[in-house]
Design an enzyme around this catalytic site. Structure first.
Site, short mmCIF file in Angstrom:
data_model
loop_
_atom_site.label_atom_id
_atom_site.label_comp_id
_atom_site.label_asym_id
_atom_site.label_seq_id
_atom_site.Cartn_x
_atom_site.Cartn_y
_atom_site.Cartn_z
N LYS A 227 -4.06 9.64 -6.40
CA LYS A 227 -3.37 8.35 -6.25
C LYS A 227 -2.03 8.42 -6.99
O LYS A 227 -1.14 9.14 -6.56
CB LYS A 227 -4.29 7.22 -6.70
CG LYS A 227 -5.48 7.07 -5.74
CD LYS A 227 -6.56 6.13 -6.23
CE LYS A 227 -7.73 6.14 -5.22
NZ LYS A 227 -8.95 5.53 -5.77
N ARG A 375 -2.67 -4.36 1.26
CA ARG A 375 -2.45 -3.75 -0.05
C ARG A 375 -1.14 -2.99 -0.07
O ARG A 375 -0.87 -2.18 0.81
CB ARG A 375 -3.58 -2.74 -0.32
CG ARG A 375 -4.52 -3.14 -1.41
CD ARG A 375 -5.59 -2.11 -1.72
NE ARG A 375 -5.40 -0.75 -1.24
CZ ARG A 375 -5.95 0.32 -1.81
NH1 ARG A 375 -6.69 0.20 -2.89
NH2 ARG A 375 -5.77 1.51 -1.30
#
Ligand SMILES: *Cc1c(COP(=O)(O)O)cnc(C)c1O
Length: 400
Positions: A227, A375
């Site tokens: 991430k 998101r």
């Protein structure tokens, strides 16, 4: 203000903010096209140094040196070496982080290890009821294996749920869906006051904001590297075991790589000391060394400046969204207080799935989380303020 005037005012602000941004130069170290990439909280972008390194690892280290590379190319010690590279980003001194396996596997090691570290008579594991599903699934299995009861609790109720039965508590530093950041220092000290062991999942905070593992006395922690750390698809995760607990850490997956003498090939197990007690089997060298190359972009970058930019980006995005998007069309579920915000903005939107498809078609890449969440992840290393203004503008166009 007219719509045109608004757009030009926010566009001008974006340009000023980009010009003043000390981290703006880092974007050149990433392979990016002209899309606005706001999905780095799911898969970080490729950093430019990685392809050459992977090519060298494959062609020279593997192709030419072959077996010699376990030593000569530093393959064998890569899990600890790369753990030490991640350590300063999460506020840990060297020797406490080992890289390898997936986050799911590390949640298992950490949670079973935590219950084994907890005192006698403690038979309850608390887990964030809204956690990323894999953490909950693994926690349920860990509870079954250790004879504990698993108690899912709302993160706001953790403190009151703690008691003399609590063995371990598994929490997320930042919620993957809402982007809410939890108070790691005070929750960790409440867990300790109850005599329990803390396990923190850092997937959505490491690389985006300071964590302070050592400073706050966290016991065990896990996180992924694909991430905000940009390690690449499926890059190995990591496990942190606080130095003071390492001698007592009893891994439920004691593979030969964590043996005190792995090449002694002894039929009986004797754990190594230090962080490498968290290792299991042969490390996935190709992914691991891609991650190591990706981490080089952090040289000289302070996590505090990353945090400052992250908050400025998410503030600016929320400001642009409220200026551009018709009232009531989306609702932010990300806390507005800085202390409670990670590095993403989550907007509730009735037709979020279709809206996100349309955004992606128009060059703004975020993601959709079932059933109604848009998101947008903000990676301060490569997202700028003009990107942010453009994302809000495209969102408004999509919704009108
Ligand atoms: C991304 C994420 C994971 C991913 O787990 P893997 O084993 O790497 O697939 C786990 N937990 C949380 C909280 C995450 O955000």
């Amino acid at each position: 203000m007219s719509e045109r005037a608004l757009v030009s005012a926010l566009g001008a602000r974006a340009a000023e903010l980009d010009a003043a941004d000390e981290l703006a130069g880092l974007r050149e170290q990433f392979v990016l096209d002209d899309v606005v990439y706001l999905d780095g909280n799911s898969l970080g972008a490729l950093s430019a140094g990685v392809p050459g390194r992977v090519d060298d690892v494959v062609r020279r280290q593997w192709g030419e040196l072959r077996i010699r590379s376990w030593e000569e190319s530093g393959w064998w010690t890569a899990p600890e070496r790369i753990g030490d590279r991640i350590a300063p980003l999460v506020g840990a001194a060297a020797g406490q982080i080992v890289v390898g396996d997936s986050t799911s596997v590390n949640v298992f090691k950490a949670l079973v290890g935590a219950v084994r570290l907890a005192g006698e008579g403690r038979d309850e594991i608390l887990v964030d009821a809204t956690t990323f599903p894999t953490d909950g699934y693994i926690a349920a299995s860990a509870a079954r294996m250790t004879g504990c009861e698993l108690r899912p609790v709302d993160p706001d109720e953790v403190t009151s749920a703690l008691g003399s039965r609590t063995a371990a508590v598994l929490l997320n530093h930042v919620d993957y869906r809402t982007g809410r950041r939890f108070d790691l220092p005070s929750l960790t000290s409440a867990i300790h006051a109850a005599g329990a062991v803390s396990v923190w999942d850092l997937c959505h905070s490491a690389g985006a904001l300071p964590v302070g593992l050592d400073e706050h006395g966290v016991d065990l922690a896990v996180g992924c590297t694909y991430k905000y750390l940009n390690g690449g698809p499926g890059s190995p995760a990591y496990l942190y075991v606080r130095a003071g607990l390492q001698d007592r850490f009893d891994s439920p997956l004691p593979g030969w790589n964590s043996h005190a003498d792995p090449f002694g090939m002894s039929p009986s197990y004797a754990p190594a000391s230090g962080a490498l007690r968290g290792r299991v089997g042969t490390p996935d060298i190709l992914s691991m060394l891609a991650l190591e190359a990706a981490l080089e972009v952090w040289d000289g970058v302070s996590i505090d400046s990353v945090r400052a930019k992250s908050l400025a980006l998410t503030d600016f995005f929320l400001e642009c969204v409220s200026a551009y998007v018709p009232e009531g069309r989306v609702e932010s579920v990300t806390p507005s207080a800085h202390a409670e915000r990670g590095s993403q903005v989550a907007l509730r939107c009735a037709d979020a799935g279709a809206v996100m498809k349309c955004l992606i078609d128009n060059g703004v890449v975020g993601d959709f989380r079932h059933p109604d969440i848009l998101r947008f992840g903000f990676t301060p290393l490569y997202v700028g303020f003009a990107d942010t203004e453009r994302a809000a503008r495209v969102l408004a166009e999509t919704l009108s």
